[in-house]
Design a protein around this motif. Structure first.
Motif, mmCIF file in Angstrom:
data_model
loop_
_atom_site.group_PDB
_atom_site.id
_atom_site.type_symbol
_atom_site.label_atom_id
_atom_site.label_comp_id
_atom_site.label_asym_id
_atom_site.label_seq_id
_atom_site.Cartn_x
_atom_site.Cartn_y
_atom_site.Cartn_z
ATOM 1 N N PRO A 1 1.138 13.721 9.797
ATOM 2 C CA PRO A 1 -1.106 13.491 10.549
ATOM 3 C C PRO A 1 -1.368 12.479 9.493
ATOM 4 N N GLU A 2 -1.136 12.268 8.589
ATOM 5 C CA GLU A 2 -2.017 12.270 7.234
ATOM 6 C C GLU A 2 -1.988 10.443 7.191
ATOM 7 N N LEU A 3 -0.299 9.619 7.485
ATOM 8 C CA LEU A 3 -0.244 8.626 7.563
ATOM 9 C C LEU A 3 -0.742 7.720 8.378
ATOM 10 N N VAL A 4 -0.791 6.434 7.692
ATOM 11 C CA VAL A 4 -1.494 5.684 8.545
ATOM 12 C C VAL A 4 -0.916 4.806 9.619
ATOM 13 N N LYS A 5 -1.393 4.974 10.444
ATOM 14 C CA LYS A 5 -0.421 4.686 11.869
ATOM 15 C C LYS A 5 -0.486 2.876 12.051
ATOM 16 N N ASN A 6 -1.815 2.462 12.378
ATOM 17 C CA ASN A 6 -2.123 0.959 12.700
ATOM 18 C C ASN A 6 -3.218 0.362 11.699
ATOM 19 N N PHE A 7 -2.519 -0.692 11.244
ATOM 20 C CA PHE A 7 -4.060 -1.625 10.601
ATOM 21 C C PHE A 7 -3.364 -3.146 10.002
ATOM 22 N N THR A 8 -4.350 -4.106 9.581
ATOM 23 C CA THR A 8 -4.489 -5.602 9.777
ATOM 24 C C THR A 8 -4.650 -5.664 8.190
ATOM 25 N N LEU B 1 -8.393 -0.452 7.973
ATOM 26 C CA LEU B 1 -7.278 0.779 8.499
ATOM 27 C C LEU B 1 -8.187 1.166 9.890
ATOM 28 N N LYS B 2 -6.921 1.555 10.608
ATOM 29 C CA LYS B 2 -7.521 1.336 12.263
ATOM 30 C C LYS B 2 -7.287 3.592 12.237
ATOM 31 N N GLU B 3 -6.388 3.525 12.152
ATOM 32 C CA GLU B 3 -6.290 4.851 12.199
ATOM 33 C C GLU B 3 -4.799 5.452 12.332
ATOM 34 N N THR B 4 -4.767 6.706 11.762
ATOM 35 C CA THR B 4 -3.801 7.795 11.294
ATOM 36 C C THR B 4 -3.001 8.137 12.627
ATOM 37 N N HIS B 5 -1.580 8.981 12.217
ATOM 38 C CA HIS B 5 -0.431 10.311 12.730
ATOM 39 C C HIS B 5 -1.668 11.208 13.452
ATOM 40 N N GLY B 6 -2.456 11.230 13.452
ATOM 41 C CA GLY B 6 -3.803 12.911 13.716
ATOM 42 C C GLY B 6 -5.009 13.412 12.908
ATOM 43 N N LEU C 1 0.707 -1.384 0.173
ATOM 44 C CA LEU C 1 -0.142 -0.272 0.153
ATOM 45 C C LEU C 1 1.178 1.470 -0.156
ATOM 46 N N LYS C 2 0.693 2.601 -0.666
ATOM 47 C CA LYS C 2 0.758 3.754 -0.847
ATOM 48 C C LYS C 2 0.385 4.360 0.170
ATOM 49 N N PHE C 3 0.307 5.261 1.049
ATOM 50 C CA PHE C 3 -0.368 5.895 2.311
ATOM 51 C C PHE C 3 0.076 7.148 1.496
ATOM 52 N N ASP C 4 -0.943 8.089 2.571
ATOM 53 C CA ASP C 4 -0.880 9.486 2.245
ATOM 54 C C ASP C 4 0.548 10.386 2.944
ATOM 55 N N THR C 5 1.191 10.868 2.870
ATOM 56 C CA THR C 5 2.158 11.878 3.574
ATOM 57 C C THR C 5 2.379 13.141 2.974
ATOM 58 N N ASN C 6 1.133 13.260 2.214
ATOM 59 C CA ASN C 6 1.087 15.026 1.836
ATOM 60 C C ASN C 6 2.352 15.774 1.071
ATOM 61 N N LEU C 7 2.484 15.311 -0.284
ATOM 62 C CA LEU C 7 3.879 15.314 -0.572
ATOM 63 C C LEU C 7 3.317 16.735 -1.626
ATOM 64 N N GLN C 8 2.851 17.727 -0.600
ATOM 65 C CA GLN C 8 2.866 19.480 -1.599
ATOM 66 C C GLN C 8 2.977 20.060 -0.470
ATOM 67 N N ARG C 9 3.777 19.368 0.529
ATOM 68 C CA ARG C 9 4.623 19.891 1.985
ATOM 69 C C ARG C 9 5.484 19.785 2.105
ATOM 70 N N LYS C 10 6.247 20.374 2.582
ATOM 71 C CA LYS C 10 8.135 20.029 2.996
ATOM 72 C C LYS C 10 7.999 19.101 3.639
ATOM 73 N N ILE C 11 9.037 18.834 4.125
ATOM 74 C CA ILE C 11 9.299 17.996 5.542
ATOM 75 C C ILE C 11 10.629 17.746 5.759
ATOM 76 N N MET C 12 11.752 18.543 5.231
ATOM 77 C CA MET C 12 13.178 18.643 5.657
ATOM 78 C C MET C 12 13.065 18.967 7.011
ATOM 79 N N MET C 13 14.190 19.086 7.843
ATOM 80 C CA MET C 13 14.694 19.909 9.200
ATOM 81 C C MET C 13 15.402 20.513 8.386
ATOM 82 N N HIS C 14 15.379 21.908 8.989
ATOM 83 C CA HIS C 14 16.092 23.171 8.518
ATOM 84 C C HIS C 14 17.254 23.495 10.319
#
Length: 642
Positions: A579-586, A625-630, A551-564
Motif C-alpha cells: 500500500p505504500e507504493l506510489v501508484k500514479n504520478f507525472t 505524486l498523486k496517490e499510492t496503492h493505499g 525514482l525509488k519509492f517505498d514498499t516497506n522493506l522491513q515487511r515480508k512479501i513472499m507467497m506462502h
C-alpha cells in the motif's frame, strides 16, 4: 553418446568431465525456429530428415543455464542492458525450487538480530514478487509459474528455452565456445554459441562439463577456521526434500499409506524441537535425504526414499491418534520433483566462508548481500534422527556482503555462476543458498555480463578494473550494497542547486540524493509528504540536458512479501501490492517558463520507476505524486536525473 568419468582434481576441488543422462528441454521465446525443416512424415527417409532438421546452431551474446530465481534475474538483467540473451531451463516451468513443481518459499534476509529483523531484497526479484500479488492474490503456485513466464517472455532481447538440458561444453582453450543442448519436447539438438555463459542451474552440469573447478562436501574445521565445520573434511551435503499441501475436506478422511512407506520413528524424531509437527497445512522441510557419495547420481533413489519417509510421517499424523486436528485433512498435492539444497560449488577467485559472514567483512567488490542464518541441515536428513534437523548455528545481527570474486570461475575465463553453486564453503552455503540471496547474485552477474561485453574483458578483469561501474549500475537498478552508497557522477540530480517539496511529514528532501535508497538502522534516508497529491521539484542554476528521471519509492522493506503455501504464515504481510507504493504520478520539465509533461505513470507496480523521454534542455523538474496503492502519505527514497 560419448561418456567420460568425473575425476577429482587434488585437495582443492573437483573438475567434472562427463555427460549425464539427458533429461532436459529447450524452447525459443516464440516457440519456433526459422531454420527448422518441416518433417515429411510420409517419407521413407523420415529418420534422416528429422535429424537434419532438428540440429540447429544459434548465436547469442550471453547464455544462461538454469531458470530458477537466480537465472531469471540474471537473464532479465542481461537483456535489459542490451545483450542478446538466451535462458535455458531443463523443466517445463520457470522458478526452480520456487516453482509449482517444488514450492519452496522465496525466503530472504529475515530474523536478523536488530530492530529491522527483515531486510528485504529489491531489484528484479521484488518486481516479480509484487507482480505476483497483483495477478495472483489467491496464492496459486501454477499461476505463479505463469506470472514468471509472462515476466520473462515479454522481456526484449531475451529468448526462453524450456524443456532443454545443456549437457556438453565445447571449449576453446579456457573459454566455453558453445553449449550443446537437447530439447526433449521437440527432439531438437541445439548448438548454442555465446560470448559469456552463466550457470545458475544449481547442480551446474554445463560448468562441470567445461572443466570448471568445483567442490562437493564439507571442509574441515582447520581449512577456513570455521568453528561449525567438522573436524575433518567429508563428502556430506545437505539433503533434498519434497513438500506437500493439504486441504480440509469438511468430513473425516481416511489415509492408507502406500506399500513403500517407511514407518516413522516419532519417539526419536521428536526429541529434536525442530522436528515437532506444529501444523499440518504444509510440510515438512526436515523430511529430507542427504548423501555422502553422489547427491546428483543418487537423485532417483533419493526421491524414492523421500516419498517413503514422507508417507511414513503422514501415516503417523493421520493414524496415530496424536493429531485429532488431522481427521478432516487430506493430502492435496505432494511434490514429485525433489528440491535440492546443495551439490557442486564452483570455485572463484575467492571462497566466501563462515568467518566472512560472521565478521561482516567488507569487500571492495561487493555486489550482493545475505543474512539468512547459518542453517546447516544434519548429515543424512530424516534418515539420521540422532542429530538435530538443522543446527541453526548462528543468526546475524546485520547483513553480510557477497563479493563479485565469488561469482565467476577461477579457471574458465568466460563463465559466471549465480545461486547455490557459487564459490562458498559448505558452511557459507548454509546461509547463502536461500532463494532471494541467490536472486541478488543473478542480477549482479547478468549486469556484469553487459559490462564485460562493453569493455571487452573477462569477468575477472571486470572485477579488477571496472568494479565501481558494476556497483554503480547495480545501485541504480535498485540493488542494495551494504556500506556502499551510490555516487554516480552522471546523476544530475546530485548537482541540482535546489530541491524542495510541497510538504514534509518526516525525513528530508535532501535525503533523496544521498545515495542510499532504503531505510538503514538509525538512519532516515527518505522524504515523506503530509498527505497525497504531493510535489517534488529540482532546480538547476543553468539548463541541463535530460532524457530520464528515476525514482525509488517505498514498499516497506522491513515487511515480508513472499507467497506462502500456508496462509497462516502471511501474518504481518500485506496480501496484495504494497500500500505504500506510489501508484500514479507525472513528471514535468520547465521549458521557456512553461511546465511540460514528459512522463505520466499510472497503476505503477515497481519500487524503481525509470521515466524516459526525448532529450530536453531544462532548468527544473517537477514530479507530481498523486496517490499510492493505499497509504495516506507519499514516501520516496531516491530521485535521479540523467
Amino acid at each position: 553418446m560419448k561418456r567420460r568419468h568425473f575425476f577429482r582434481k587434488g585437495a582443492q576441488g573437483v573438475i567434472a568431465a562427463s555427460v549425464l543422462p539427458i533429461v532436459g528441454d529447450l524452447t525459443a521465446q516464440n516457440g519456433t525456429h526459422e531454420n527448422v525443416s518441416d518433417a515429411n512424415w510420409n517419407s521413407e527417409t523420415i529418420v534422416n530428415k528429422n535429424r537434419e532438421g532438428r540440429q540447429i546452431t544459434v548465436d547469442y551474446d550471453v547464455a544462461i543455464v538454469g531458470a530458477g530465481m537466480a537465472g531469471i534475474c540474471a537473464a532479465v538483467a542481461s537483456a535489459r542492458k542490451g545483450n542478446k540473451t538466451v535462458l535455458i531451463q531443463d523443466r517445463p516451468v520457470l522458478g526452480g525450487n520456487a516453482s509449482s513443481e517444488i514450492r519452496v518459499t522465496v525466503n530472504g534476509v529475515q530474523n536478523l538480530q536488530n530492530e529491522h529483523r527483515v531486510e528485504r531484497e529489491t531489484g528484479i526479484l521484488e518486481e516479480m514478487l509484487i507482480e505476483n500479488w497483483y495477478y495472483n492474490e489467491q496464492e496459486s503456485y501454477p499461476v505463479w509459474d505463469h506470472v514468471l513466464y509472462d515476466f520473462v517472455t515479454r522481456q526484449e532481447n531475451l529468448t526462453l528455452m524450456l524443456n532443454t538440458q545443456a549437457f556438453e561444453a565445447v571449449m576453446d582453450g579456457d573459454k566455453i565456445k558453445s553449449a550443446i543442448a537437447r530439447q526433449t519436447t521437440t527432439e531438437t539438438e541445439f548448438t548454442i554459441n555465446a560470448e559469456l555463459f552463466i550457470d545458475s542451474s544449481g547442480d551446474g552440469l554445463l560448468a562441470a562439463m567445461s572443466g570448471a573447478e568445483y567442490r562437493i562436501g564439507r571442509e574441515g574445521k582447520s581449512e577456513f577456521n570455521e568453528s561449525f565445520a567438522p573436524d575433518e573434511p567429508d563428502n556430506w551435503v545437505m539433503g533434498d526434500c519434497i513438500m506437500m499441501i493439504t486441504k480440509d475436506m469438511g468430513r473425516p478422511i481416511k489415509f492408507n499409506p502406500p506399500s513403500y512407506a517407511i514407518p516413522f520413528d516419532h519417539q526419536t524424531a521428536f526429541k529434536d524441537k525442530h522436528r515437532k509437527i506444529k501444523q499440518i497445512k504444509e510440510g515438512f522441510w526436515w523430511v529430507e535425504v542427504g548423501s555422502n557419495k553422489d547427491i546428483i547420481g543418487e537423485r532417483e533413489d533419493i526421491k524414492r526414499r523421500l516419498l517413503a519417509n514422507f508417507y511414513g510421517v503422514w501415516d503417523h499424523i493421520k493414524n496415530s491418534g496424536d493429531f485429532p486436528e488431522a481427521e478432516n485433512i487430506a493430502l492435496d498435492w505432494i511434490g514429485s520433483v525433489p528440491g535440492r539444497r546443495e551439490s557442486r560449488r564452483f570455485m572463484g577467485d575467492y571462497i566466501l566462508t563462515q568467518a566472512d559472514m560472521e565478521e561482516y567483512r567488507h569487500f571492495h567488490d561487493t555486489v550482493a548481500y545475505g543474512g539468512w542464518s547459518l542453517d546447516e541441515h544434519c548429515p543424512g536428513g530424516v534418515e539420521n534422527l540422532t542429530e538435530p534437523a538443522s543446527y541453526f548455528h548462528s543468526r546475524f545481527k546485520q547483513v553480510y556482503e557477497i563479493p563479485f570474486s565469488c561469482l565467476y570461475s577461477k579457471n574458465i575465463s568466460n563463465l559466471m555462476m549465480a545461486g547455490r553453486n557459487v564459490s562458498v564453503s559448505h558452511m557459507g552455503l548454509s546461509s547463502s543458498r536461500i532463494i532471494s540471496t541467490c536472486a541478488l547474485m543473478g542480477q549482479a552477474v547478468g549486469t556484469a555480463s553487459a559490462l564485460c561485453r562493453k569493455h571487452g574483458v573477462s569477468p575477472r578483469d571486470l572485477g579488477k578494473h571496472h568494479i565501481n561501474e558494476l556497483q554503480e549500475q547495480l545501485l541504480r537498478d535498485d540493488s542494495y550494497l551494504p556500506n556502499r552508497p551510490a555516487n554516480d557522477a552522471n546523476d544530475k540530480a546530485k548537482k541540482a542547486s535546489l530541491i524542495f517539496a510541497s510538504s514534509t511529514l518526516s525525513g528530508d528532501v535532501k535525503n533523496l540524493t544521498n545515495g542510499i535508497g532504503r531505510k538503514e538502522i538509525g538512519k532516515l534516508n527518505h522524504w515523506e509528504s503530509n498527505g497525497l497529491n504531493a510535489e517534488l521539484q529540482l532546480e538547476w542554476e543553468s539548463n541541463v540536458e535530460l532524457t530520464s528521471v528515476e525514482l525509488k519509492f517505498d514498499t516497506n522493506l522491513q515487511r515480508k512479501i513472499m507467497m506462502h503455501k500456508n496462509p497462516a504464515k502471511n501474518k504481518g504481510q500485506v496480501i496484495g501490492v504494497p500500500p505504500e507504493l506510489v501508484k500514479n504520478f507525472t513528471v514535468e520539465v520547465r521549458l521557456n517558463g512553461q511546465w511540460k509533461v514528459v512522463g505520466n505513470v499510472e497503476n505503477n507496480l515497481t519500487r524503481l520507476v525509470q521515466v524516459s523521454f526525448d532529450k530536453v534542455k531544462t532548468s527544473a523538474v517537477r514530479i507530481k505524486l498523486k496517490e499510492t496503492h493505499g497509504e495516506s502519505n507519499i514516501k520516496v527514497f531516491e530521485v535521479r536525473c540523467y
